[in-house]
Scaffold this motif. Structure first.
Motif, short mmCIF file in Angstrom:
data_model
loop_
_atom_site.label_atom_id
_atom_site.label_comp_id
_atom_site.label_asym_id
_atom_site.label_seq_id
_atom_site.Cartn_x
_atom_site.Cartn_y
_atom_site.Cartn_z
N ASN A 319 0.82 -1.22 0.00
CA ASN A 319 0.00 0.00 0.00
C ASN A 319 0.86 1.27 0.00
OD1 ASN A 319 -2.14 -1.81 0.20
ND2 ASN A 319 -2.36 -1.56 2.39
N ASN A 320 1.82 1.31 -0.90
CA ASN A 320 2.76 2.45 -0.91
C ASN A 320 2.79 3.19 -2.24
OD1 ASN A 320 4.05 0.58 -2.49
ND2 ASN A 320 5.88 0.40 -1.21
N ALA A 321 1.77 3.00 -3.08
CA ALA A 321 1.80 3.57 -4.42
C ALA A 321 0.87 4.78 -4.54
CB ALA A 321 1.43 2.52 -5.45
N ARG A 322 1.08 5.55 -5.59
CA ARG A 322 0.18 6.64 -5.93
C ARG A 322 -1.14 6.05 -6.44
NH1 ARG A 322 2.42 11.77 -7.21
NH2 ARG A 322 0.71 12.10 -8.69
N ILE A 323 -2.19 6.81 -6.29
CA ILE A 323 -3.47 6.50 -6.91
C ILE A 323 -3.72 7.57 -7.96
CG2 ILE A 323 -5.94 6.17 -6.57
CD1 ILE A 323 -5.38 5.45 -3.67
N GLU A 324 -3.86 7.16 -9.19
CA GLU A 324 -4.00 8.12 -10.28
C GLU A 324 -5.47 8.30 -10.67
OE1 GLU A 324 -1.64 9.88 -11.07
OE2 GLU A 324 0.19 8.77 -10.60
N PRO A 325 -5.85 9.49 -11.13
CA PRO A 325 -7.22 9.70 -11.61
C PRO A 325 -7.58 8.68 -12.69
CG PRO A 325 -6.04 11.78 -11.48
CD PRO A 325 -5.02 10.71 -11.25
N GLY A 326 -8.81 8.21 -12.65
CA GLY A 326 -9.28 7.26 -13.64
C GLY A 326 -8.98 5.81 -13.31
N GLU A 327 -8.18 5.55 -12.30
CA GLU A 327 -7.85 4.17 -11.94
C GLU A 327 -8.96 3.54 -11.12
OE1 GLU A 327 -3.00 3.81 -11.70
OE2 GLU A 327 -4.09 4.31 -9.86
N LEU A 328 -8.85 2.22 -10.97
CA LEU A 328 -9.69 1.49 -10.02
C LEU A 328 -8.91 1.28 -8.72
CD1 LEU A 328 -11.20 -1.29 -12.32
CD2 LEU A 328 -12.22 0.91 -11.69
N LEU A 329 -9.64 1.31 -7.62
CA LEU A 329 -9.07 0.96 -6.31
C LEU A 329 -9.73 -0.33 -5.85
CD1 LEU A 329 -7.45 1.65 -3.69
CD2 LEU A 329 -9.57 2.73 -2.88
N LEU A 330 -8.93 -1.38 -5.70
CA LEU A 330 -9.44 -2.63 -5.15
C LEU A 330 -9.21 -2.59 -3.65
CD1 LEU A 330 -8.92 -6.20 -6.61
CD2 LEU A 330 -8.87 -5.77 -4.17
N LEU A 331 -10.29 -2.46 -2.90
CA LEU A 331 -10.22 -2.37 -1.44
C LEU A 331 -10.77 -3.66 -0.85
CD1 LEU A 331 -9.71 -0.69 1.14
CD2 LEU A 331 -12.05 0.19 0.92
N ASP A 332 -9.89 -4.43 -0.22
CA ASP A 332 -10.22 -5.71 0.42
C ASP A 332 -9.91 -5.54 1.90
OD1 ASP A 332 -10.28 -8.33 1.41
OD2 ASP A 332 -9.49 -9.19 -0.44
N ALA A 333 -10.95 -5.47 2.75
CA ALA A 333 -10.73 -5.09 4.14
C ALA A 333 -11.84 -5.62 5.03
CB ALA A 333 -10.63 -3.57 4.26
N GLY A 334 -11.53 -5.76 6.31
CA GLY A 334 -12.52 -6.20 7.28
C GLY A 334 -12.14 -5.72 8.67
N ILE A 335 -13.12 -5.40 9.46
CA ILE A 335 -12.90 -4.94 10.83
C ILE A 335 -13.16 -6.09 11.80
CG2 ILE A 335 -13.79 -3.45 12.68
CD1 ILE A 335 -14.18 -1.29 10.56
N GLU A 336 -12.18 -6.35 12.66
CA GLU A 336 -12.32 -7.33 13.73
C GLU A 336 -12.95 -6.63 14.93
OE1 GLU A 336 -9.14 -10.43 15.07
OE2 GLU A 336 -8.92 -8.68 16.38
N VAL A 337 -14.17 -7.02 15.28
CA VAL A 337 -14.85 -6.39 16.41
C VAL A 337 -14.27 -6.90 17.71
CG1 VAL A 337 -16.96 -5.86 15.15
CG2 VAL A 337 -16.72 -8.10 16.22
#
Length: 517
Positions: A319-337
């Motif tokens: 998770n150390n890259a730039r995010i450029e306009p027009g790109e897709l962001l693949l967000l895979d995440a979960g919260i441990e309660v």
């Protein structure tokens, strides 16, 4: 960060030659006094603690039922389930503690309870144990020391002065409905009659407990190799015990999903700061982590915040890259309660608010595969059929686009599988206390098992076209799409627990545009 060692400022700091030793240098940050006057003063003038009123936790009855099933499986055997020790992060600092999932499942303890604790199910005459079972369960842990003890202010791992209040024996006894004893009583309890009583240990949770029990076995003449092999049955059974969730667990999963949805929305709101910024993926990661700590215990697993071509890397967590306009962001995440249950959701988000035509084409293919797998969820269906159904739909799209180097039938055959170049992972895994829950279950109960009401698992097909992939047209390269939802098997079908998180492409675009204002 405050010092956390115990050397005193009255101790010598060097050798007679004037050189300090490595042992002394290990404690050269401490300046704690040890005079008698200091100790007496530290032990006095504290307001009396108000004894809290403890009530039985909602989870206690469910945990008791789980222990009862363990008792049925291991009659006449001593079952030992350690929480595990603290783990060193760096030098003299520890990671936040998380107990072994099997320990949490059988006790009902979540959050950061309790380092080095151990649950023992001691065999008794059949039918005379807890809840009419064949064992009596006791939780051994280190209770909080009084303020008149040196541990109160001198122990950086256990002292109330350092880490705050900790439980006393009565607290867990009342809240969990468990016998509780001081950890100082654990060793004789677990090693007694080691030659006459079979001990079944959940291994690899606590190296210290593993070594203690193996030593007791050896001294009692127990054949160690066969005993260690038999321990594996405990790991296997406790993993299988979590395949079907009880009503309390299902509610914990719903809580995790709700918190995670809020975290996804925080990420979208943070996109203007992240897009076009060095390490923009870290802004995404940080936004989600803030929500995890606000509403839960922690992340359920390291967040994947993958933009552009990074979305084609299945477990991208740098998770150390730039995010450029027009790109897709693949967000895979979960919260441990706080109960330690976690969901696992993935959305592939257009960071500028709309999908390009080729992005939408790929997204809709993945969505069609996910919908196909969801449509067959019902009791009695083989778990492996979820994957087979999803990847067939993906293969049909790849064939329609002219990407398969062979016919569709040849690709789908066991000897072919060409379509798996762009979808190499499995489509589903169980969820619960671990993000990949029940992983030690027997194959015939997991991959080859049939769906049952109460099971919770993911359905997460994807397509990943790497920018260096010369087997696809250039317009596809650098695009990765995954859509992942958490499914509960019901009596007559399946419920998408994460259905409130938009996944239809029009809905995702509207969601992003609304949150971006």
């Amino acid at each position: 960060m405050s010092e956390n060692t115990t050397q005193t400022d009255t101790e010598p700091t060097g050798t007679p030659s004037g050189e300090d030793t490595p042992t002394q240098r290990d404690t050269n940050r401490s300046q704690k006094p040890t005079s008698k006057a200091f100790k007496e003063f530290m032990a006095s003038h504290w307001a009396p603690s108000q004894p809290p009123e403890y009530t039985r936790d909602e989870v206690a009855d469910h945990a008791a039922q789980r222990r009862r099933r363990v008792s049925e499986e291991f009659r006449g055997q001593r079952v030992v389930v350690p929480a595990g020790p603290l783990k060193v992060r760096s030098n003299d600092t520890d990671y936040r503690f998380r107990p072994h999932s099997a320990f949490a499942h059988l006790t009902g303890l979540g959050v950061d309870h309790e380092p080095d604790a151990v649950l023992i199910l001691e065999p008794v005459d059949e039918g005379t144990g807890d809840d009419g079972g064949h064992h009596e369960a006791t939780l051994y842990f280190k209770p909080m020391a009084g303020r008149d003890t040196e541990e109160f202010y001198a122990s950086a791992r256990h002292g109330e002065f350092w880490i705050g209040p900790r439980p006393v024996l009565e607290e867990f006894r009342t809240r969990l409905g468990l016998r509780t004893k001081d950890i100082d009583e654990f060793e004789p309890a677990v090693t007694k009659d080691a030659g006459a009583t079979q001990i079944r240990l959940l291994r690899n949770s606590s190296p210290q407990v593993d070594a203690l029990i193996d030593s007791a076995r050896s001294q009692a003449g127990v054949e160690l190799e066969s005993a260690v092999e038999a321990d594996g049955k405990v790991t296997e059974f406790l993993s299988e015990l979590r395949l079907v969730k009880d009503p309390w667990e299902i509610e914990q999963m719903r809580s995790s999903v709700a918190a995670t949805q809020a975290g996804f929305e925080d990420v979208i709101r943070a996109l203007p700061r992240a897009v076009g910024t060095e390490r923009g993926e870290r802004i995404v990661e940080g936004a989600f982590f803030a929500r995890a700590r606000l509403e839960g215990n922690d992340l359920g697993y390291d967040t994947i915040a993958a933009s552009g071509n990074n979305a084609t890397i299945l477990h991208w967590i740098r998770n150390n890259a730039r995010i450029e306009p027009g790109e897709l962001l693949l967000l895979d995440a979960g919260i441990e309660v706080d109960s330690l249950y976690t969901c696992d959701i993935t959305r592939t988000i257009p960071v500028s608010g709309t999908y390009s035509p080729v992005q939408r084409r790929i997204y809709e293919a993945v969505l069609a595969a996910q919908n196909a797998a969801m449509s067959i969820v019902r009791p009695g269906v083989k778990f492996r059929e979820l994957h087979a159904t999803a990847v067939r739909v993906l293969a049909e799209h790849l064939d329609e686009w002219g990407l398969l180097p062979v016919s569709l039938d040849e690709a789908l055959s066991p000897e072919g599988q060409h379509h798996r170049r762009w979808m190499p992972h499995g489509t589903s895994h169980h969820l619960g206390l671990d993000v990949h829950d029940c992983a030690q279950a027997k194959r015939e109960l997991y991959l080859d098992g049939e769906l049952e009401p109460g099971m919770i698992f993911t359905i997460e097909p994807g397509l990943y076209f790497k920018k260096e992939d010369l087997a696809v047209p250039e317009e596809y390269r650098g695009i990765g799409v995954r859509i992942e939802d958490d499914i509960l098997v019901t009596e007559d079908g399946g419920e998408n627990l994460s259905a409130a998180v938009p996944r239809e492409p029009d809905d995702v675009e509207a969601w992003v545009q609304r949150l971006l204002g």
